[in-house]
Design a protein around this motif. Structure first.
Motif, PDB file in Angstrom:
ATOM      1  N   ASP A  88      56.444 -37.036 -63.893  1.00 51.90           N
ATOM      2  CA  ASP A  88      55.133 -37.433 -63.404  1.00 51.90           C
ATOM      3  C   ASP A  88      54.073 -36.577 -64.102  1.00 51.90           C
ATOM      4  O   ASP A  88      54.009 -35.377 -63.887  1.00 51.90           O
ATOM      5  CB  ASP A  88      55.101 -37.226 -61.880  1.00 51.90           C
ATOM      6  CG  ASP A  88      53.746 -37.520 -61.291  1.00 51.90           C
ATOM      7  OD1 ASP A  88      52.851 -37.945 -62.069  1.00 51.90           O
ATOM      8  OD2 ASP A  88      53.578 -37.337 -60.085  1.00 51.90           O
TER       9      ASP A  88
ATOM     10  N   ALA B 163      51.010 -36.042 -63.788  1.00 49.30           N
ATOM     11  CA  ALA B 163      50.040 -35.318 -62.977  1.00 49.30           C
ATOM     12  C   ALA B 163      50.599 -33.968 -62.546  1.00 49.30           C
ATOM     13  O   ALA B 163      49.862 -33.024 -62.331  1.00 49.30           O
ATOM     14  CB  ALA B 163      49.666 -36.140 -61.750  1.00 49.30           C
ATOM     15  N   ARG B 164      51.911 -33.859 -62.417  1.00 50.49           N
ATOM     16  CA  ARG B 164      52.482 -32.618 -61.928  1.00 50.49           C
ATOM     17  C   ARG B 164      53.087 -31.798 -63.054  1.00 50.49           C
ATOM     18  O   ARG B 164      53.619 -30.727 -62.831  1.00 50.49           O
ATOM     19  CB  ARG B 164      53.566 -32.926 -60.896  1.00 50.49           C
ATOM     20  CG  ARG B 164      53.007 -33.640 -59.701  1.00 50.49           C
ATOM     21  CD  ARG B 164      54.069 -33.871 -58.690  1.00 50.49           C
ATOM     22  NE  ARG B 164      54.648 -32.599 -58.222  1.00 50.49           N
ATOM     23  CZ  ARG B 164      55.546 -32.542 -57.266  1.00 50.49           C
ATOM     24  NH1 ARG B 164      55.985 -33.629 -56.707  1.00 50.49           N
ATOM     25  NH2 ARG B 164      56.035 -31.380 -56.890  1.00 50.49           N
TER      26      ARG B 164
ATOM     27  N   SER C  27      44.921 -26.132 -63.056  1.00 47.91           N
ATOM     28  CA  SER C  27      44.676 -26.649 -61.705  1.00 47.91           C
ATOM     29  C   SER C  27      43.823 -25.670 -60.906  1.00 47.91           C
ATOM     30  O   SER C  27      43.843 -24.468 -61.145  1.00 47.91           O
ATOM     31  CB  SER C  27      45.994 -26.847 -60.951  1.00 47.91           C
ATOM     32  OG  SER C  27      46.819 -27.735 -61.601  1.00 47.91           O
TER      33      SER C  27
ATOM     34  N   ALA D  98      52.046 -28.158 -51.624  1.00 50.06           N
ATOM     35  CA  ALA D  98      51.592 -29.430 -52.162  1.00 50.06           C
ATOM     36  C   ALA D  98      50.838 -29.185 -53.464  1.00 50.06           C
ATOM     37  O   ALA D  98      50.077 -28.230 -53.570  1.00 50.06           O
ATOM     38  CB  ALA D  98      50.680 -30.120 -51.156  1.00 50.06           C
TER      39      ALA D  98
ATOM     40  N   SER E 165      48.983 -31.378 -56.894  1.00 50.25           N
ATOM     41  CA  SER E 165      48.702 -32.514 -57.757  1.00 50.25           C
ATOM     42  C   SER E 165      48.255 -31.896 -59.072  1.00 50.25           C
ATOM     43  O   SER E 165      48.198 -30.688 -59.192  1.00 50.25           O
ATOM     44  CB  SER E 165      47.587 -33.378 -57.152  1.00 50.25           C
ATOM     45  OG  SER E 165      46.375 -32.656 -57.180  1.00 50.25           O
ATOM     46  N   GLY E 166      47.942 -32.701 -60.062  1.00 53.08           N
ATOM     47  CA  GLY E 166      47.455 -32.119 -61.294  1.00 53.08           C
ATOM     48  C   GLY E 166      46.123 -31.439 -61.084  1.00 53.08           C
ATOM     49  O   GLY E 166      45.705 -30.585 -61.853  1.00 53.08           O
ATOM     50  N   GLU E 167      45.453 -31.810 -60.002  1.00 51.16           N
ATOM     51  CA  GLU E 167      44.100 -31.349 -59.746  1.00 51.16           C
ATOM     52  C   GLU E 167      44.065 -30.087 -58.887  1.00 51.16           C
ATOM     53  O   GLU E 167      43.401 -29.108 -59.217  1.00 51.16           O
ATOM     54  CB  GLU E 167      43.357 -32.492 -59.040  1.00 51.16           C
ATOM     55  CG  GLU E 167      41.856 -32.347 -59.000  1.00 51.16           C
ATOM     56  CD  GLU E 167      41.229 -33.425 -58.123  1.00 51.16           C
ATOM     57  OE1 GLU E 167      41.969 -34.301 -57.640  1.00 51.16           O
ATOM     58  OE2 GLU E 167      40.014 -33.359 -57.916  1.00 51.16           O
TER      59      GLU E 167
END
Lengths: 195, 147
Positions: free
Chosen positions: A92, A94-95, A101, A157, A159-161
């Motif tokens: 994935d 994004a990860r 990040s 948790a 995410s890419g963000e």
């Protein structure tokens, strides 16, 4: 023996067999799908003009990760790219890349940007755990703009963000690797006590 | 006996009492942890002297029975010749992947050729800890944790 290191220091580290030959060097680090441990390494050839290698080095084949070399038993352990089996590396996108990040507490404070990943190796044949991030701290921390080390919970948790960490993590921030291992242990114990 | 002391030692044939060459280097088999041959210069017969052919490795001379004991390297020795397998001046890594220093000298048993110690920046590392000698480094078993 426990040791901590920045993963940025791992790239270009030679992969050396017990027979003393350098067979490759680390090109990049592949994290397990949950981001909690190192799954293996992609490799490049040795020397100035050597390109990337198609073979990879799964963590299970690493004999030891030292300050100056990644030790392996012999050349035969280099696996094809398929060596990272399905349950392993995250595809994935994004990860895939945690660098860059923003670290956000669960109460909504931006603590800064991830600039490096800290891993911990307990001993030979052990897991290579991701235990913390080096972040360029924001105004929310006392020393804005400086690089600090932030311990991570076992799971979180991401995410890419954003990466979400408990607000209490700010109390366990350290400035150098010495003593950071203890901070990680304290932090994780603190989290267990809370639950 | 140290590599540094025994380099350039003359090789004397006991049957003719003549100097037939000089020791120029050592061939080490890391698996056996011993010297398996010495390389020879200034000899008409060859460039290698296998360890079993040596009658005595003394403080002043290396003795052999016949001049033709010096010859060319057999297959096993030839595989260990060259810079790739040289021990001296090579960097030393522990099996944990840490650089310990550089090989400054090697201490060996003149009777058997067994490697007794590898001197890393002058400090002896037990020869029994030797694991491998390769193109990149000499690998020794990591010292057990000292708490």
């Amino acid at each position: 023996m426990t040791r901590l290191m920045r993963t940025s220091e791992l790239t270009k580290r030679p992969v050396v067999t017990m027979a003393g030959d350098d067979i490759a060097q680390v090109k990049d680090i592949v994290y397990a799908a949950d981001g909690g441990s190192v799954h293996g390494f992609t490799l490049a050839g040795r020397g100035l003009f050597a390109g990337p290698l198609s073979s990879v080095l799964p963590w299970s084949s690493v004999s030891a990760l030292g300050a100056d070399a990644v030790m392996v038993a012999d050349e035969s352990i280099l696996a094809d790219e398929g060596g990272f089996s399905g349950e392993g590396s995250s595809s994935d996108p994004a990860r895939r890349d945690v660098l860059g990040s923003r670290v956000l507490t669960d109460t909504g404070t931006d603590l800064g940007q991830v600039v490096d990943v800290i891993v911990q190796v307990q001993g030979a044949r052990d897991q290579c755990d991701v235990v913390g991030y080096e972040i360029e701290s924001s105004e929310a921390l006392d020393n804005a703009g400086q690089r600090v080390l932030m311990p991570l919970p076992d799971t979180m948790a991401a995410s890419g963000e954003h990466l979400i960490v408990p607000a209490s993590a700010t109390k366990f921030v350290r400035h150098d690797l010495a003593g950071f291992g203890a901070a990680v242990d304290d932090f994780r114990q603190h989290l267990e006590g809370r639950d | 006996m140290l590599f540094s002391d025994s380099r350039k030692r003359k090789i004397v044939c006991t049957s003719t009492a003549e100097t037939v060459g000089r020791v120029s280097g050592f061939v080490v088999d890391p698996a056996l942890r011993r010297v398996v041959a010495v390389t020879v210069k200034k000899s008409q017969d060859g460039d290698t002297l296998a360890w079993p052919q040596i009658s005595g490795f003394g403080p002043d001379a290396v003795t052999i029975a016949a001049p033709d004991d010096i010859g060319s390297a057999d297959e096993a020795v030839a595989a260990l010749l060259g810079k790739r397998h040289a021990v001296l001046r090579k960097q030393v890594l522990s099996s944990d992947g840490d650089r310990l220093g550089e090989v400054t000298d090697v201490d060996f048993d003149p009777e058997t050729g067994a490697i007794e110690a590898v001197l890393v920046d002058g400090a002896p590392v037990d020869g029994a800890r030797l694991i491998g000698v390769g193109s990149f480094a000499v690998v020794v078993k990591a010292a057990p944790d000292t708490p």
